[in-house]
Design a protein around this motif. Structure first.
Motif, mmCIF file in Angstrom:
data_model
loop_
_atom_site.group_PDB
_atom_site.id
_atom_site.type_symbol
_atom_site.label_atom_id
_atom_site.label_comp_id
_atom_site.label_asym_id
_atom_site.label_seq_id
_atom_site.Cartn_x
_atom_site.Cartn_y
_atom_site.Cartn_z
ATOM 1 N N ALA A 65 0.857 20.203 21.970
ATOM 2 C CA ALA A 65 1.335 21.538 22.349
ATOM 3 C C ALA A 65 1.349 22.499 21.172
ATOM 4 N N ILE A 66 1.640 21.996 19.981
ATOM 5 C CA ILE A 66 1.813 22.884 18.823
ATOM 6 C C ILE A 66 0.549 22.979 17.974
ATOM 7 N N LEU A 67 -0.112 21.825 17.742
ATOM 8 C CA LEU A 67 -1.265 21.807 16.844
ATOM 9 C C LEU A 67 -2.605 21.732 17.573
ATOM 10 N N GLY A 68 -2.581 21.393 18.848
ATOM 11 C CA GLY A 68 -3.828 21.353 19.614
ATOM 12 C C GLY A 68 -4.357 19.943 19.820
ATOM 13 N N PRO A 69 -5.287 19.777 20.777
ATOM 14 C CA PRO A 69 -5.810 18.445 21.118
ATOM 15 C C PRO A 69 -6.586 17.775 19.988
ATOM 16 N N ALA A 70 -7.256 18.548 19.137
ATOM 17 C CA ALA A 70 -7.998 17.934 18.028
ATOM 18 C C ALA A 70 -7.060 17.204 17.078
ATOM 19 N N ALA A 71 -5.872 17.775 16.863
ATOM 20 C CA ALA A 71 -4.892 17.130 15.999
ATOM 21 C C ALA A 71 -4.370 15.840 16.629
ATOM 22 N N VAL A 72 -4.274 15.823 17.963
ATOM 23 C CA VAL A 72 -3.837 14.604 18.659
ATOM 24 C C VAL A 72 -4.832 13.472 18.405
ATOM 25 N N VAL A 73 -6.112 13.776 18.499
ATOM 26 C CA VAL A 73 -7.142 12.754 18.273
ATOM 27 C C VAL A 73 -7.030 12.199 16.864
ATOM 28 N N GLN A 74 -6.902 13.073 15.874
ATOM 29 C CA GLN A 74 -6.799 12.634 14.486
ATOM 30 C C GLN A 74 -5.551 11.784 14.266
ATOM 31 N N TYR A 75 -4.445 12.186 14.862
ATOM 32 C CA TYR A 75 -3.183 11.458 14.712
ATOM 33 C C TYR A 75 -3.266 10.064 15.344
ATOM 34 N N VAL A 76 -3.789 9.998 16.560
ATOM 35 C CA VAL A 76 -3.859 8.721 17.280
ATOM 36 C C VAL A 76 -4.846 7.775 16.612
ATOM 37 N N VAL A 77 -5.984 8.292 16.186
ATOM 38 C CA VAL A 77 -6.987 7.455 15.542
ATOM 39 C C VAL A 77 -6.459 6.895 14.231
ATOM 40 N N THR A 78 -5.770 7.717 13.446
ATOM 41 C CA THR A 78 -5.229 7.256 12.163
ATOM 42 C C THR A 78 -4.188 6.161 12.361
ATOM 43 N N GLY A 79 -3.428 6.244 13.432
ATOM 44 C CA GLY A 79 -2.380 5.257 13.664
ATOM 45 C C GLY A 79 -2.768 4.107 14.566
ATOM 46 N N ARG A 80 -4.032 4.023 14.972
ATOM 47 C CA ARG A 80 -4.422 2.999 15.944
ATOM 48 C C ARG A 80 -4.239 1.587 15.402
ATOM 49 N N LEU A 81 -4.631 1.350 14.171
ATOM 50 C CA LEU A 81 -4.523 0.005 13.600
ATOM 51 C C LEU A 81 -3.068 -0.427 13.519
ATOM 52 N N LEU A 82 -2.179 0.492 13.175
ATOM 53 C CA LEU A 82 -0.754 0.179 13.158
ATOM 54 C C LEU A 82 -0.240 -0.103 14.564
ATOM 55 N N VAL A 123 11.171 -10.589 11.246
ATOM 56 C CA VAL A 123 10.515 -9.390 11.777
ATOM 57 C C VAL A 123 9.966 -8.535 10.640
ATOM 58 N N LEU A 124 10.729 -8.398 9.572
ATOM 59 C CA LEU A 124 10.264 -7.605 8.442
ATOM 60 C C LEU A 124 9.106 -8.285 7.709
ATOM 61 N N LEU A 125 9.116 -9.614 7.666
ATOM 62 C CA LEU A 125 7.980 -10.324 7.081
ATOM 63 C C LEU A 125 6.710 -10.060 7.886
ATOM 64 N N GLY A 126 6.810 -10.142 9.206
ATOM 65 C CA GLY A 126 5.652 -9.843 10.044
ATOM 66 C C GLY A 126 5.222 -8.395 9.942
ATOM 67 N N GLY A 127 6.203 -7.484 9.962
ATOM 68 C CA GLY A 127 5.877 -6.071 9.819
ATOM 69 C C GLY A 127 5.270 -5.755 8.468
ATOM 70 N N GLY A 128 5.742 -6.422 7.422
ATOM 71 C CA GLY A 128 5.180 -6.218 6.087
ATOM 72 C C GLY A 128 3.729 -6.631 6.003
ATOM 73 N N ALA A 129 3.370 -7.717 6.686
ATOM 74 C CA ALA A 129 1.972 -8.145 6.694
ATOM 75 C C ALA A 129 1.079 -7.095 7.370
ATOM 76 N N VAL A 130 1.557 -6.547 8.484
ATOM 77 C CA VAL A 130 0.786 -5.506 9.184
ATOM 78 C C VAL A 130 0.623 -4.278 8.297
ATOM 79 N N VAL A 131 1.708 -3.843 7.671
ATOM 80 C CA VAL A 131 1.665 -2.657 6.815
ATOM 81 C C VAL A 131 0.730 -2.874 5.631
ATOM 82 N N THR A 132 0.754 -4.065 5.047
ATOM 83 C CA THR A 132 -0.131 -4.356 3.910
ATOM 84 C C THR A 132 -1.589 -4.185 4.289
ATOM 85 N N VAL A 133 -1.975 -4.723 5.435
ATOM 86 C CA VAL A 133 -3.364 -4.611 5.885
ATOM 87 C C VAL A 133 -3.728 -3.152 6.151
#
Length: 320
Positions: A65-82, A123-133
């Motif tokens: 709504a604020i930044l537009g659909p192109a920003a949504v694509v960039q945001y979602v793609v950047t966070g997909r692996l997480l 949980v933090l050990l598992g989350g830490g592994a994901v964040v590291t990658v």
């Protein structure tokens, strides 16, 4: 959706009645007070589930709504692996919930404190592994997957990684608190978190861009969710905030070193194909296992780690 909601309780009731007939509720056992208490807890659970909509989906709507659909694509793609890896630590917390409820019914406060601390560390050990990658390979992954022009940048990746790690901690606390009967507090905290995150993100988006979404969530989780749920957990288990912090400090110090190294790896090496991505992922996980892995062999996580290892060895031996 309605069929799925109806079938699961029926199957659970059938299994309960056939396999555990002594636990099947009798009409005489259900009093008006018990029914009111149960329905009240169920209502608060429903409110808590609705509040998750504010937490999990509002950021994308506000960005569009604020930044537009192109920003949504960039945001979602950047966070997909997480987003792909974020579910794994949550599965650990979800699986531990029945055991925590059983320990609560047993009244052993020492076991409760040990188990909740172990759950939070696991949980933090598992989350830490994901964040590291993610810190190590996200830029290369996005470039290989959809193109480098859609990558949101290192700052956005770091903020998203920190947001997910804190959310993992909040998830572990939420499941622990739920096992102790704090449905009302969980619902109220969830609604407050969702509303505050949406408001803060909306205020910051026009000034900070995409970074506002994870930054707003970080501020609310760190300032509201974790303190509120942590106080409930501390009061229930009889432990102290200082004691819990001492157990988390070794993992925090090791993770800080691993995360910094993984981020530097991403600055030096940018993989361009699947094999190089896999190699960098393996190197990041090996470094994480070397530095943070020994925490899994210390109390209070050690006993659970050895049990999992024993199960894995047994399955491997049976297949061999």
């Amino acid at each position: 959706w309605a069929l799925g909601q109806a079938v699961l309780p029926v199957l659970c009731a059938r299994r309960l009645r056939r396999r555990f007939p002594h636990a099947w509720p009798r009409p005489g056992r259900l009093t008006q007070e018990a029914a009111r208490s149960y329905l009240g807890r169920s209502l608060w659970m429903s409110v808590g589930q609705v509040s998750q909509l504010l937490i999990s989906g509002t950021d994308v709507i506000l960005i569009g709504a604020i930044l537009g659909p192109a920003a949504v694509v960039q945001y979602v793609v950047t966070g997909r692996l997480l987003a792909v890896g974020a579910a794994l630590p949550g599965i650990v917390a979800h699986a531990a919930s029945p055991a925590l409820s059983e320990l609560r019914a047993g009244g052993d406060r020492t076991a409760l404190e040990r188990s909740t601390s172990a759950l939070l560390l696991a949980v933090l050990l598992g989350g830490g592994a994901v964040v590291t990658v993610v810190l190590a390979v996200n830029s290369g992954f996005v470039a290989w997957w959809v193109g480098g022009d859609l990558y949101g940048g290192a700052t956005l990746t770091v903020l998203m990684a920190a947001q997910h790690l804190l959310r993992h901690a909040g998830t572990a606390l939420a499941f622990s608190v739920f096992a102790f009967g704090f449905e009302r507090r969980l619902a109220l905290v969830g609604v407050a978190e969702g509303g505050a995150t949406a408001l803060l993100t909306a205020l910051l988006l026009s000034h900070l861009g995409l970074a506002a979404a994870p930054l707003g969530s970080l501020a609310v989780v760190a300032g509201l969710t974790i303190p509120a749920l942590g106080r409930a957990l501390v009061g229930t288990t009889g432990t102290t905030v200082a004691s819990l912090a001492r157990r988390l400090l070794p993992l925090g110090a090791r993770c800080a070193i691993v995360f910094a190294t993984a981020f530097l790896m991403s600055m030096v090496v940018t993989p361009s194909d699947f094999l190089s991505l896999a190699a960098l992922t393996a190197a990041a996980l090996a470094w994480y296992a070397l530095l943070a892995g020994p925490i899994a062999l210390r109390d209070p996580v050690r006993g659970y780690t050895l049990q999992v290892w024993s199960l894995v060895k047994g399955r491997w031996a049976s297949r061999a």
